[in-house]
Design a protein around this motif. Structure first.
Motif, PDB file in Angstrom:
ATOM      1  N   ASN A  70      -9.337  -2.848  -0.236  1.00  0.00           N
ATOM      2  CA  ASN A  70      -9.140  -0.950  -0.668  1.00  0.00           C
ATOM      3  C   ASN A  70      -7.213  -1.091   0.435  1.00  0.00           C
ATOM      4  OD1 ASN A  70      -8.486   2.126  -1.192  1.00  0.00           O
ATOM      5  ND2 ASN A  70      -8.948   2.056   0.522  1.00  0.00           N
ATOM      6  N   ASN A  71      -7.501  -1.685   1.182  1.00  0.00           N
ATOM      7  CA  ASN A  71      -6.466  -1.378   2.312  1.00  0.00           C
ATOM      8  C   ASN A  71      -5.413  -2.314   1.585  1.00  0.00           C
ATOM      9  OD1 ASN A  71      -7.729  -0.044   4.117  1.00  0.00           O
ATOM     10  ND2 ASN A  71      -8.548  -2.176   5.381  1.00  0.00           N
ATOM     11  N   ASN A  72      -5.508  -3.043   0.713  1.00  0.00           N
ATOM     12  CA  ASN A  72      -4.353  -4.403   0.201  1.00  0.00           C
ATOM     13  C   ASN A  72      -4.161  -3.148  -1.123  1.00  0.00           C
ATOM     14  OD1 ASN A  72      -4.693  -6.055   1.641  1.00  0.00           O
ATOM     15  ND2 ASN A  72      -6.166  -7.317   0.404  1.00  0.00           N
ATOM     16  N   GLY A  73      -3.800  -1.595  -1.495  1.00  0.00           N
ATOM     17  CA  GLY A  73      -3.517  -1.342  -2.024  1.00  0.00           C
ATOM     18  C   GLY A  73      -3.806  -1.158  -3.719  1.00  0.00           C
ATOM     19  N   ASN A  74      -4.941  -2.340  -3.800  1.00  0.00           N
ATOM     20  CA  ASN A  74      -5.203  -2.718  -4.864  1.00  0.00           C
ATOM     21  C   ASN A  74      -6.548  -1.477  -5.466  1.00  0.00           C
ATOM     22  OD1 ASN A  74      -3.176  -4.486  -4.938  1.00  0.00           O
ATOM     23  ND2 ASN A  74      -4.664  -5.816  -3.868  1.00  0.00           N
ATOM     24  N   ASP A  75      -6.205  -0.659  -5.124  1.00  0.00           N
ATOM     25  CA  ASP A  75      -7.929   0.257  -5.082  1.00  0.00           C
ATOM     26  C   ASP A  75      -6.847   1.570  -5.332  1.00  0.00           C
ATOM     27  OD1 ASP A  75     -11.069   0.287  -4.550  1.00  0.00           O
ATOM     28  OD2 ASP A  75      -9.967   0.712  -6.707  1.00  0.00           O
ATOM     29  N   ALA A 129     -15.715   6.553  -2.489  1.00  0.00           N
ATOM     30  CA  ALA A 129     -16.432   7.667  -1.736  1.00  0.00           C
ATOM     31  C   ALA A 129     -17.830   7.188  -3.532  1.00  0.00           C
ATOM     32  CB  ALA A 129     -16.286   8.517  -2.135  1.00  0.00           C
ATOM     33  N   GLN A 130     -17.586   6.205  -4.009  1.00  0.00           N
ATOM     34  CA  GLN A 130     -17.925   5.573  -5.310  1.00  0.00           C
ATOM     35  C   GLN A 130     -18.680   4.697  -5.241  1.00  0.00           C
ATOM     36  OE1 GLN A 130     -15.771   7.078  -8.229  1.00  0.00           O
ATOM     37  NE2 GLN A 130     -16.762   8.114  -9.065  1.00  0.00           N
ATOM     38  N   LYS A 131     -17.617   4.202  -4.510  1.00  0.00           N
ATOM     39  CA  LYS A 131     -18.612   1.650  -4.006  1.00  0.00           C
ATOM     40  C   LYS A 131     -19.101   2.108  -2.858  1.00  0.00           C
ATOM     41  CE  LYS A 131     -13.622   0.562  -5.989  1.00  0.00           C
ATOM     42  NZ  LYS A 131     -13.123  -0.399  -5.006  1.00  0.00           N
ATOM     43  N   SER A 132     -19.408   3.467  -2.331  1.00  0.00           N
ATOM     44  CA  SER A 132     -19.663   2.919  -0.772  1.00  0.00           C
ATOM     45  C   SER A 132     -21.117   4.204  -0.656  1.00  0.00           C
ATOM     46  CB  SER A 132     -19.219   3.946   0.123  1.00  0.00           C
ATOM     47  OG  SER A 132     -20.071   4.377   1.343  1.00  0.00           O
ATOM     48  N   ILE A 167     -19.597  -6.160  -6.566  1.00  0.00           N
ATOM     49  CA  ILE A 167     -19.651  -7.759  -7.087  1.00  0.00           C
ATOM     50  C   ILE A 167     -18.194  -7.937  -7.669  1.00  0.00           C
ATOM     51  CG2 ILE A 167     -19.292 -10.657  -7.945  1.00  0.00           C
ATOM     52  CD1 ILE A 167     -22.343 -10.009  -7.395  1.00  0.00           C
ATOM     53  N   TYR A 168     -17.938  -7.210  -8.807  1.00  0.00           N
ATOM     54  CA  TYR A 168     -17.028  -7.050  -9.394  1.00  0.00           C
ATOM     55  C   TYR A 168     -15.299  -5.881  -8.637  1.00  0.00           C
ATOM     56  CZ  TYR A 168     -13.582  -5.441 -13.642  1.00  0.00           C
ATOM     57  OH  TYR A 168     -12.304  -5.570 -14.732  1.00  0.00           O
ATOM     58  N   THR A 199     -11.894   2.159 -11.555  1.00  0.00           N
ATOM     59  CA  THR A 199     -11.913   2.924 -11.281  1.00  0.00           C
ATOM     60  C   THR A 199     -12.390   3.995 -10.595  1.00  0.00           C
ATOM     61  OG1 THR A 199     -13.063   3.735 -13.970  1.00  0.00           O
ATOM     62  CG2 THR A 199     -10.458   3.211 -13.686  1.00  0.00           C
ATOM     63  N   LEU A 200     -13.292   3.389  -9.685  1.00  0.00           N
ATOM     64  CA  LEU A 200     -14.248   3.460  -9.280  1.00  0.00           C
ATOM     65  C   LEU A 200     -13.554   3.750  -7.327  1.00  0.00           C
ATOM     66  CD1 LEU A 200     -17.418   1.636  -9.091  1.00  0.00           C
ATOM     67  CD2 LEU A 200     -17.312   3.968 -10.000  1.00  0.00           C
TER      68      LEU A 200
END
Length: 164
Positions: A157-162, A87-90, A75-76, A83-84
């Protein structure tokens, strides 16, 4: 996200009484002996059954708490940078989803024990209040995992924020 957050909070609330109240009551010659999850683990340790105690500790305490914490991390990560990697989130999402129903094994064990061990005055097992809270906690984490939209992790991620 609001549903996932609400179900996760509900699961966390249920986690507390699930570990405070006894899971089952074991009657021997009419004398009741109620035990919580942690008391049951302590009994196995006292008898020197360390592997069994470790398995119960992991399956009944660490895994449910880990699912709840994993849901909070997911959720966070939908709202803030972390920093995840993707792949780690998935992996975290799939782990939380996979572990969901496995905690129901504790509920089934107590139900089977209550149904099978009934020798009248000699020995009897009854489910106690803690098993209800534990079952609710497991169901709430399963609903929370199902209501979580994993696409939001990729959208961020697609928005470039990760970072990858």
């Amino acid at each position: 996200m609001q549903y996932t957050f609400a179900w996760t909070i509900a699961a966390l609330v249920m986690f507390i009484p699930a570990n405070i109240y006894p899971m089952m009551v074991f009657y021997t010659l009419g004398n009741p002996d109620a035990s919580t999850i942690l008391e049951g683990i302590a009994i196995f340790i006292d008898f020197g059954m360390y592997p069994v105690a470790l398995i119960i500790f992991i399956a009944s305490f660490i895994v449910p708490l880990g699912k709840i914490m994993g849901l909070f991390v997911l959720i966070y990560n939908t709202k803030f940078n972390s920093t995840l990697t993707m792949a780690q989130k998935s992996k975290l999402y799939h782990l939380v989803e996979f572990l969901g129903p496995w905690s129901m094994l504790d509920v089934f064990v107590v139900a089977i024990m209550a149904g099978v061990v009934n020798l009248g005055f000699l020995t009897n097992v009854e489910a106690a209040m803690g098993i209800t809270y534990f079952a609710l906690m497991v169901v709430f984490t399963m609903i929370a995992a199902e209501s979580f939209d994993a696409r939001l992790l990729w959208d961020k991620n697609n928005n470039g924020n990760d970072n990858d």
